[in-house]
Design a protein around this motif. Sequence first.
Motif, PDB file in Angstrom:
ATOM      1  N   UNK A  38      56.080  29.938  35.603  1.00 36.39           N
ATOM      2  CA  UNK A  38      56.632  29.129  34.520  1.00 36.39           C
ATOM      3  C   UNK A  38      55.876  27.804  34.451  1.00 36.39           C
ATOM      4  N   UNK A  39      56.184  27.026  33.438  1.00 38.29           N
ATOM      5  CA  UNK A  39      55.447  25.796  33.190  1.00 38.29           C
ATOM      6  C   UNK A  39      55.717  24.699  34.216  1.00 38.29           C
ATOM      7  N   UNK A  40      56.711  24.886  35.079  1.00 32.44           N
ATOM      8  CA  UNK A  40      57.031  23.870  36.089  1.00 32.44           C
ATOM      9  C   UNK A  40      56.443  24.210  37.449  1.00 32.44           C
ATOM     10  N   UNK A  41      55.546  25.189  37.479  1.00 30.04           N
ATOM     11  CA  UNK A  41      54.944  25.623  38.736  1.00 30.04           C
ATOM     12  C   UNK A  41      53.560  25.010  38.932  1.00 30.04           C
ATOM     13  N   UNK A  42      53.291  24.575  40.159  1.00 22.26           N
ATOM     14  CA  UNK A  42      51.949  24.190  40.583  1.00 22.26           C
ATOM     15  C   UNK A  42      51.502  25.207  41.630  1.00 22.26           C
ATOM     16  N   UNK A  43      50.385  25.857  41.389  1.00 19.29           N
ATOM     17  CA  UNK A  43      49.824  26.855  42.293  1.00 19.29           C
ATOM     18  C   UNK A  43      48.813  26.194  43.213  1.00 19.29           C
ATOM     19  N   UNK A  93      42.746  35.464  44.066  1.00 17.43           N
ATOM     20  CA  UNK A  93      43.060  34.070  43.728  1.00 17.43           C
ATOM     21  C   UNK A  93      42.811  33.799  42.252  1.00 17.43           C
ATOM     22  N   UNK A  94      41.708  34.323  41.713  1.00 15.37           N
ATOM     23  CA  UNK A  94      41.425  34.137  40.287  1.00 15.37           C
ATOM     24  C   UNK A  94      42.514  34.768  39.419  1.00 15.37           C
ATOM     25  N   UNK A  95      42.975  35.961  39.833  1.00 13.79           N
ATOM     26  CA  UNK A  95      44.018  36.654  39.060  1.00 13.79           C
ATOM     27  C   UNK A  95      45.310  35.841  39.037  1.00 13.79           C
ATOM     28  N   UNK A  96      45.702  35.300  40.193  1.00 15.71           N
ATOM     29  CA  UNK A  96      46.935  34.517  40.249  1.00 15.71           C
ATOM     30  C   UNK A  96      46.799  33.240  39.435  1.00 15.71           C
ATOM     31  N   UNK A  97      45.639  32.590  39.508  1.00 14.05           N
ATOM     32  CA  UNK A  97      45.429  31.372  38.721  1.00 14.05           C
ATOM     33  C   UNK A  97      45.556  31.657  37.228  1.00 14.05           C
ATOM     34  N   UNK A  98      45.043  32.782  36.773  1.00  9.92           N
ATOM     35  CA  UNK A  98      45.166  33.141  35.361  1.00  9.92           C
ATOM     36  C   UNK A  98      46.622  33.353  34.978  1.00  9.92           C
ATOM     37  N   UNK A  99      47.393  34.006  35.845  1.00 11.02           N
ATOM     38  CA  UNK A  99      48.809  34.223  35.565  1.00 11.02           C
ATOM     39  C   UNK A  99      49.554  32.902  35.427  1.00 11.02           C
ATOM     40  N   UNK A 100      49.282  31.977  36.343  1.00 10.76           N
ATOM     41  CA  UNK A 100      49.972  30.690  36.309  1.00 10.76           C
ATOM     42  C   UNK A 100      49.583  29.908  35.058  1.00 10.76           C
ATOM     43  N   UNK A 101      48.301  29.927  34.709  1.00  9.82           N
ATOM     44  CA  UNK A 101      47.879  29.220  33.496  1.00  9.82           C
ATOM     45  C   UNK A 101      48.529  29.815  32.251  1.00  9.82           C
ATOM     46  N   UNK A 102      48.587  31.135  32.183  1.00 11.32           N
ATOM     47  CA  UNK A 102      49.218  31.789  31.035  1.00 11.32           C
ATOM     48  C   UNK A 102      50.687  31.411  30.916  1.00 11.32           C
ATOM     49  N   UNK A 103      51.319  31.128  32.067  1.00 10.50           N
ATOM     50  CA  UNK A 103      52.727  30.731  32.069  1.00 10.50           C
ATOM     51  C   UNK A 103      52.905  29.240  31.794  1.00 10.50           C
TER      52      UNK A 103
END
Length: 330
Positions: free
Chosen positions: A137-142, A153-163
């Motif tokens: 979600x938008x309140x998450x810092x990865x 790591x790249x895949x997770x970063x993309x998921x967080x950015x999309x959120x």
Amino acid sequence: MVEMRGDKPSVLVFGSLNVDWVCRVERIAPPGETVLSPTYTQLFGGKGANQAVAAARAGEDMVAVAMVGAVGEDDLGEAVIANLAENGIDTAGILRSVEPTGAAFISIDKHGENAITVASGANRAPSAASVPAFALNARTVLALQMEVPEAASRDVARLVRQAGGRTVLNLAPVPPDLDDKRLRALCESIDWLIVNESELAAAARCLEGSIDAPHDIQTPEETAALARRLSSALSVGIVATLGPRGVVAIPLAGEVVTVPALRVQAEDTTGAGDTFCGVFSTALAEGLEVKDALSRAAAAASLACRKVGAQSAMPKRAEIDAALAGAADG
């Protein structure tokens, strides 16, 4: 298992989980020789786990922290998960792998020099599929590091950015074969790249034809100039940690920011970098301005140097608050 509450901002740590075996020796064994140690110490480690613990202690009731990674189906894995839970960290995203729990074998000689062998084991197993939906979600810092597969790591970063969330990448340890293409791919969904001086120079040298990086950075001004060029080349904010000289940061859109380190009697710098990254991530999740987030992280990293060990030395929120208040009064 700790449950994350939806009404809090969160730090999601995707990274390594290790058990460290530490021996103190008279000298580091050369090839073909055996040296004896009176005993050994078993500690919890891994850059991912370290940063999660630092974030949780700094965040306390203000920020929820979740760890995503992998451990083995063994007693060490159980102990790793229990340690994280004791620190208030959600462990729902930790995968149990057929590979053994990651381990680091560390010899420290009488001069403080060390030799380290890391067996990655289960740290090769985590994937974006393990990320719990509640953390996207938008309140998450990865928070990311370099001890698990780069592709994951790249895949997770993309998921967080999309959120709508933000991502912090600690470029440590720098892979010896890191190149221009891989570094740029890593930074595609990154908001902040955290490096020390040697990692800054290594990253700059990776960018073929983009930056003429010195091998020996002498001054904070040289650090800031190189960080600015790296920020422009990669389109990310850069945070360069300078040990007792503090921190230099280059926001993607903004002027250079510098903050000092606290003056402390340093006993052991192990884990100071992980402390900085975890606390910086927590401060961003809380909504602090960049300079305030850097100040909290730098203070926490300084405090962590006062004690021996990594996680065992990481300060709690009240300690950080008191240290910053004392610095302001002084």
